[in-house]
Design a protein around this motif. Structure first.
Motif, PDB file in Angstrom:
ATOM      1  N   ARG A  23       0.833  -1.222   0.000  1.00  0.00           N
ATOM      2  CA  ARG A  23       0.000   0.000   0.000  1.00  0.00           C
ATOM      3  C   ARG A  23       0.862   1.264   0.000  1.00  0.00           C
ATOM      4  N   ASP A  24       1.958   1.210   0.743  1.00  0.00           N
ATOM      5  CA  ASP A  24       2.772   2.418   0.881  1.00  0.00           C
ATOM      6  C   ASP A  24       4.234   2.050   1.203  1.00  0.00           C
ATOM      7  N   ALA A  25       5.061   3.084   1.344  1.00  0.00           N
ATOM      8  CA  ALA A  25       6.495   2.865   1.574  1.00  0.00           C
ATOM      9  C   ALA A  25       6.734   2.110   2.884  1.00  0.00           C
ATOM     10  N   ARG A  26       5.916   2.408   3.869  1.00  0.00           N
ATOM     11  CA  ARG A  26       6.102   1.738   5.168  1.00  0.00           C
ATOM     12  C   ARG A  26       5.937   0.226   5.038  1.00  0.00           C
ATOM     13  N   GLU A  27       4.907  -0.163   4.303  1.00  0.00           N
ATOM     14  CA  GLU A  27       4.665  -1.597   4.120  1.00  0.00           C
ATOM     15  C   GLU A  27       5.815  -2.247   3.335  1.00  0.00           C
ATOM     16  N   VAL A  28       6.343  -1.516   2.377  1.00  0.00           N
ATOM     17  CA  VAL A  28       7.478  -2.043   1.604  1.00  0.00           C
ATOM     18  C   VAL A  28       8.679  -2.310   2.529  1.00  0.00           C
ATOM     19  N   VAL A  29       8.957  -1.344   3.384  1.00  0.00           N
ATOM     20  CA  VAL A  29      10.090  -1.493   4.310  1.00  0.00           C
ATOM     21  C   VAL A  29       9.855  -2.679   5.254  1.00  0.00           C
ATOM     22  N   ILE A  78      10.389  -5.980   3.445  1.00  0.00           N
ATOM     23  CA  ILE A  78      11.801  -6.293   3.185  1.00  0.00           C
ATOM     24  C   ILE A  78      12.519  -6.696   4.475  1.00  0.00           C
ATOM     25  N   ARG A  79      12.143  -6.034   5.550  1.00  0.00           N
ATOM     26  CA  ARG A  79      12.788  -6.398   6.819  1.00  0.00           C
ATOM     27  C   ARG A  79      12.198  -7.662   7.419  1.00  0.00           C
ATOM     28  N   GLY A  80      11.127  -8.143   6.801  1.00  0.00           N
ATOM     29  CA  GLY A  80      10.523  -9.372   7.285  1.00  0.00           C
ATOM     30  C   GLY A  80       9.761  -9.201   8.569  1.00  0.00           C
ATOM     31  N   GLU A  81       9.301  -7.953   8.809  1.00  0.00           N
ATOM     32  CA  GLU A  81       8.606  -7.685  10.079  1.00  0.00           C
ATOM     33  C   GLU A  81       7.121  -8.000   9.970  1.00  0.00           C
TER      34      GLU A  81
END
Lengths: 149, 161
Positions: free
Chosen positions: A137-143, A146-149
């Motif tokens: 949805r947004d940059a936060r979700e992308v991060v 990727i971090r697997g959180e």
């Protein structure tokens, strides 16, 4: 610096607004400029464009990894752009590219550059993961993905 | 308890690895141990990038050449740091897969302590992510020391006569 340490919300743009290859390259460099990661836009753009002119970095399965070396950066920089609609990037398989990982490294730091590129290759081997990134949805979700959180 | 006789420090040019080198120099001085500094040109990663078609052939050669130069520069730098403190370093530059070269050298040289820099601050839980230093730490057949807190290590290095 590991690839994962480069991933921050400010260097992620979803969706990209560009609709062609030249526009994507400009937009990715602009992400770094807007994030305060680079000062000399022209030098970085030239490095990326010159590498891209040799052979497209559009790989298979919607992934593109534009990269280059420039003295305009003092350490490795990453910009991540996502175009869910797909953009013609002259990729190997002829399919539109959706995930764009752009790396710029200073000429004297080839080691971290190579390792970050290798990590990207490993990361995008999972098609499910790439689909999840494209659908974020947004940059936060992308991060977070990727971090697997 | 026996003290380390042969110490290996892995140097990749990052700040944590330079901190590790300072720590290793201190240990080698305290224990009068032999010290080896290793830099590995990661040709395995470059081969993977060529296979993935991210690298062109001439691009791969250019990066390999750059990394060989990096190896010499960082090993020279660490060597100078050691000489300032009266410690002799045996510099080694190798090519291949980083963790494998580290483990091979430990076995070949009968190293009894590996010193590495702090691992990446943010870690992913995804299996795809791992770094070569962490793999070396897990696979090393000897004890491993992770140097942390660059300011404290710097003070320790600076106070070394």
């Amino acid at each position: 610096m590991a690839f994962i340490d480069l991933v921050q919300e400010k260097i992620v743009r979803i969706p990209l607004v560009s609709t062609d290859k030249a526009g994507v390259l400009r937009e990715l460099v602009q992400i770094l400029k807007d994030a305060g990661e680079i000062e000399d836009y022209d030098a970085v753009f030239t490095a990326i464009r010159e590498r891209e002119e040799k052979l497209s970095t559009g790989l298979e399965s919607g992934i593109a990894v534009p990269h280059g070396k420039s003295a305009a950066v003092s350490k490795l920089k990453l910009a991540l752009g996502i175009a869910p609609q797909g953009i013609d990037f002259a990729s190997i398989d002829g399919q539109p590219s959706r995930l764009f990982f752009m790396l710029v490294a200073p000429p004297n730091q080839s080691g971290p550059h190579v390792e970050a590129l290798a990590e990207i290759v490993k990361l995008v081997q999972s098609k499910a993961f790439c689909r999840a990134l494209t659908g974020a949805r947004d940059a936060r979700e992308v991060v977070e993905l990727i971090r697997g959180e | 308890m026996s003290t380390p006789k042969k110490i290996l420090v892995y140097v990749d040019g990052t700040e944590p690895s330079i901190t590790a080198a300072q720590y290793a120099i201190c240990l080698a001085s305290f224990y009068r141990a032999d010290l080896i500094a290793l830099y590995v040109v990661n040709t395995k990663a470059m081969e993977d990038l060529l296979k993935a078609r991210i690298f062109l052939q001439d691009e791969q050669m250019e990066y390999e050449h750059d990394m060989e130069a990096d190896a010499q520069r960082y090993l020279n730098y660490v060597n100078e740091m050691a000489l300032k403190k009266g410690v002799t370093i045996v510099p080694q530059s190798r090519r291949g897969s980083v963790h494998k070269e580290i483990v091979d050298l430990i076995n070949e040289e009968e190293v009894d302590l590996l010193v590495i820099g702090e691992l990446a601050r943010i870690r992913s839980r995804r299996d795809e992510f791992y770094d070569e230093t962490e793999r070396a730490m897990r696979m090393a057949p000897c004890s491993v020391l992770i140097a942390k807190d660059e300011d404290k290590v710097w003070q320790m290095y600076e106070s070394l006569v």
